[in-house]
Design an enzyme around this catalytic site. Structure first.
Site, PDB file in Angstrom:
ATOM      1  N   LYS A  17       0.731  -1.456  -0.007  1.00 23.53           N
ATOM      2  CA  LYS A  17       0.181   0.099  -0.132  1.00 23.53           C
ATOM      3  C   LYS A  17       1.047   1.271   0.028  1.00 23.53           C
ATOM      4  O   LYS A  17       1.540   1.370   0.993  1.00 23.53           O
ATOM      5  CB  LYS A  17      -0.973   0.052   1.257  1.00 23.53           C
ATOM      6  CG  LYS A  17      -1.883   1.061   1.109  1.00 23.53           C
ATOM      7  CD  LYS A  17      -3.004   0.768   0.022  1.00 23.53           C
ATOM      8  CE  LYS A  17      -4.177  -0.096   0.640  1.00 23.53           C
ATOM      9  NZ  LYS A  17      -5.297  -0.515  -0.327  1.00 23.53           N
ATOM     10  N   THR A  62      -3.176  -5.526   0.686  1.00 26.17           N
ATOM     11  CA  THR A  62      -2.571  -4.145   0.851  1.00 26.17           C
ATOM     12  C   THR A  62      -3.443  -3.439   2.175  1.00 26.17           C
ATOM     13  O   THR A  62      -2.907  -2.518   2.787  1.00 26.17           O
ATOM     14  CB  THR A  62      -2.450  -3.639  -0.349  1.00 26.17           C
ATOM     15  OG1 THR A  62      -3.884  -3.248  -0.943  1.00 26.17           O
ATOM     16  CG2 THR A  62      -1.533  -4.396  -1.366  1.00 26.17           C
ATOM     17  N   ASP A  63      -4.765  -3.675   2.192  1.00 29.80           N
ATOM     18  CA  ASP A  63      -5.659  -3.009   3.135  1.00 29.80           C
ATOM     19  C   ASP A  63      -4.928  -3.226   4.587  1.00 29.80           C
ATOM     20  O   ASP A  63      -5.162  -2.551   5.577  1.00 29.80           O
ATOM     21  CB  ASP A  63      -7.177  -3.388   3.201  1.00 29.80           C
ATOM     22  CG  ASP A  63      -8.016  -2.403   4.009  1.00 29.80           C
ATOM     23  OD1 ASP A  63      -8.348  -1.434   3.432  1.00 29.80           O
ATOM     24  OD2 ASP A  63      -8.578  -2.989   4.573  1.00 29.80           O
ATOM     25  N   PHE A 164     -17.999  21.487  14.785  1.00 27.07           N
ATOM     26  CA  PHE A 164     -18.747  21.654  13.498  1.00 27.07           C
ATOM     27  C   PHE A 164     -20.008  21.020  13.844  1.00 27.07           C
ATOM     28  O   PHE A 164     -20.033  19.857  13.909  1.00 27.07           O
ATOM     29  CB  PHE A 164     -18.012  21.087  12.255  1.00 27.07           C
ATOM     30  CG  PHE A 164     -18.755  21.593  11.036  1.00 27.07           C
ATOM     31  CD1 PHE A 164     -19.032  22.829  10.660  1.00 27.07           C
ATOM     32  CD2 PHE A 164     -19.232  20.634  10.254  1.00 27.07           C
ATOM     33  CE1 PHE A 164     -19.558  23.219   9.667  1.00 27.07           C
ATOM     34  CE2 PHE A 164     -19.694  21.045   9.020  1.00 27.07           C
ATOM     35  CZ  PHE A 164     -20.114  22.391   8.586  1.00 27.07           C
ATOM     36  N   ARG A 181     -12.694  18.791  16.697  1.00 21.35           N
ATOM     37  CA  ARG A 181     -11.936  18.174  15.460  1.00 21.35           C
ATOM     38  C   ARG A 181     -10.663  18.809  15.081  1.00 21.35           C
ATOM     39  O   ARG A 181     -10.342  19.706  15.582  1.00 21.35           O
ATOM     40  CB  ARG A 181     -13.144  18.457  14.402  1.00 21.35           C
ATOM     41  CG  ARG A 181     -13.239  19.917  13.872  1.00 21.35           C
ATOM     42  CD  ARG A 181     -13.836  19.893  12.781  1.00 21.35           C
ATOM     43  NE  ARG A 181     -14.079  21.281  12.458  1.00 21.35           N
ATOM     44  CZ  ARG A 181     -14.639  21.904  11.429  1.00 21.35           C
ATOM     45  NH1 ARG A 181     -14.875  20.818  10.224  1.00 21.35           N
ATOM     46  NH2 ARG A 181     -14.712  23.056  11.056  1.00 21.35           N
ATOM     47  N   GLN A 224     -15.370  29.013   7.724  1.00 17.81           N
ATOM     48  CA  GLN A 224     -15.925  30.057   7.371  1.00 17.81           C
ATOM     49  C   GLN A 224     -15.782  31.325   8.317  1.00 17.81           C
ATOM     50  O   GLN A 224     -15.100  32.508   7.973  1.00 17.81           O
ATOM     51  CB  GLN A 224     -17.416  30.265   6.863  1.00 17.81           C
ATOM     52  CG  GLN A 224     -17.741  29.658   5.590  1.00 17.81           C
ATOM     53  CD  GLN A 224     -18.203  28.247   5.810  1.00 17.81           C
ATOM     54  OE1 GLN A 224     -17.665  27.375   6.775  1.00 17.81           O
ATOM     55  NE2 GLN A 224     -19.045  27.636   4.902  1.00 17.81           N
ATOM     56  N   ASN A 250     -10.396  22.963   2.759  1.00 14.93           N
ATOM     57  CA  ASN A 250     -10.555  22.248   4.137  1.00 14.93           C
ATOM     58  C   ASN A 250      -9.794  20.716   3.798  1.00 14.93           C
ATOM     59  O   ASN A 250     -10.233  20.109   3.123  1.00 14.93           O
ATOM     60  CB  ASN A 250     -12.036  21.971   4.465  1.00 14.93           C
ATOM     61  CG  ASN A 250     -12.246  21.375   6.025  1.00 14.93           C
ATOM     62  OD1 ASN A 250     -11.109  21.091   6.690  1.00 14.93           O
ATOM     63  ND2 ASN A 250     -13.145  21.813   6.452  1.00 14.93           N
ATOM     64  N   HIS A 252      -9.282  17.613   5.208  1.00 14.48           N
ATOM     65  CA  HIS A 252     -10.062  16.790   6.006  1.00 14.48           C
ATOM     66  C   HIS A 252      -9.037  15.837   6.953  1.00 14.48           C
ATOM     67  O   HIS A 252      -8.287  15.001   6.245  1.00 14.48           O
ATOM     68  CB  HIS A 252     -11.221  16.048   5.400  1.00 14.48           C
ATOM     69  CG  HIS A 252     -12.130  17.171   4.780  1.00 14.48           C
ATOM     70  ND1 HIS A 252     -12.788  17.869   5.503  1.00 14.48           N
ATOM     71  CD2 HIS A 252     -12.319  17.293   3.662  1.00 14.48           C
ATOM     72  CE1 HIS A 252     -13.750  18.361   4.642  1.00 14.48           C
ATOM     73  NE2 HIS A 252     -13.346  18.132   3.534  1.00 14.48           N
TER      74      HIS A 252
END
Length: 300
Positions: A17, A62-63, A164, A181, A224, A250, A252
């Site tokens: 991976k 690979t996972d 959020f 977050r 924002q 963003n 993430h």
């Protein structure tokens, strides 16, 4: 036997991976420590069966290698890229009889703490080291001279201090509300000066610092809100700046689900998703500012 009739044989091969992005946050009380890696795993060994006959008997998926990276980040932490790579390489070879060699390639992305007056050296605010590019756009129409400066690629992150929630939800909404977050973005900004003579280097440094300070000092309920706080800080404290346009993708950071491995993820291990991403853009202007020469401030 002719040259063209010789049978094909399997040569050197490996699988794994590539570019698993893992962010490990160590929360030492109010002070956070950040490690940001891209980890690529390549395994080789007795892999003739899968190539020649399609048998997966000796294949570690690979996972699974990706999940191992996340689990090791939780269980062992990340003291250094080298030590983390050693742990992974030894694990794959020692735990799988069919695997004889493991190659771990790691890129580490360096972060520095934001030094902001409102919070001293920020305990949970970081800026990616040495990434941004300074920009300038000069326009002259025969009478007026206009200077638009900027920067792009300034990556910043708050490991806490961001929520959020309270957003619209419909039948397609799957995003969960959160009161804690990681907030990360890449600051792309252009600002128009209201004067044509200044110490431009000092102006640039001062504007950059204000953007960083506002990001670090703003408790965020949305990107924002953070954008406006950054833009208004510049307008409020740099009188030579008439308007500033900000484009904030963003970046993430999602908590990795470690429950299948019997591990609890207490806001420590994240994976970074680069696409698709939210893109927040706006212009903050000085009230009553004179319009400049028509200039595209949107092409950041």
């Amino acid at each position: 036997m002719s040259e063209s009739a010789r049978p094909a044989v399997l040569g050197q091969n490996q699988y794994g991976k590539a570019e698993t992005r893992v962010v490990r946050i160590t929360r030492d009380g109010a002070v956070h420590h950040l490690k940001d890696l891209s980890v690529s795993v390549a395994l080789s060994g007795r892999m003739e069966e899968v190539h020649l006959r399609g048998s997966n008997t000796h294949v570690l998926t690979t996972d699974t290698t990706k999940n191992t990276v996340f689990a090791f980040a939780k269980q062992h932490g990340i003291a250094s890229a080298e030590e983390f790579g050693i742990l992974l390489a030894r694990h794959f070879v020692s735990s799988q009889s069919a695997i004889s060699t493991a190659r771990i390639r790691i890129e580490e992305y360096a972060w520095e703490r934001v030094d902001a007056p409102g919070c001293g050296t920020a305990r949970h605010s970081f800026v990616r080291s040495g990434q941004e590019t300074r920009t300038a756009q000069i326009t002259f129409d025969g009478e007026r001279l206009e200077i638009v400066a900027g920067l792009k690629g300034l990556v910043v992150l708050n490991s806490t201090g961001s929520e959020f929630h309270g957003y619209i939800k419909d039948r397609y909404t799957t995003l969960k509300e959160t009161t804690d977050r990681v907030l990360a973005t890449e600051v792309n900004a252009r600002w128009r000066y209201g004067r044509t003579d200044a110490d431009w280097d000092a102006c640039y440094r001062g504007t950059r610092e204000l953007l960083l300070h506002a990001f670090a000092e703003t408790y965020s309920y949305s990107l924002q809100q953070t954008l406006y706080a950054m833009g208004s800080r510049v307008i409020g404290q740099r009188p030579e700046v008439e308007e500033i346009r900000l484009s904030l993708p963003n970046k993430h950071h999602f908590l990795v689900d470690l429950a299948p491995f019997g591990l609890k993820n207490d806001n420590e291990v994240y994976y970074v998703a680069d696409r698709p991403y939210g893109l927040i853009e706006a212009t903050v202007l000085r009230e009553g500012a004179e319009p400049g020469i028509p200039v595209d401030l949107t092409n950041l």
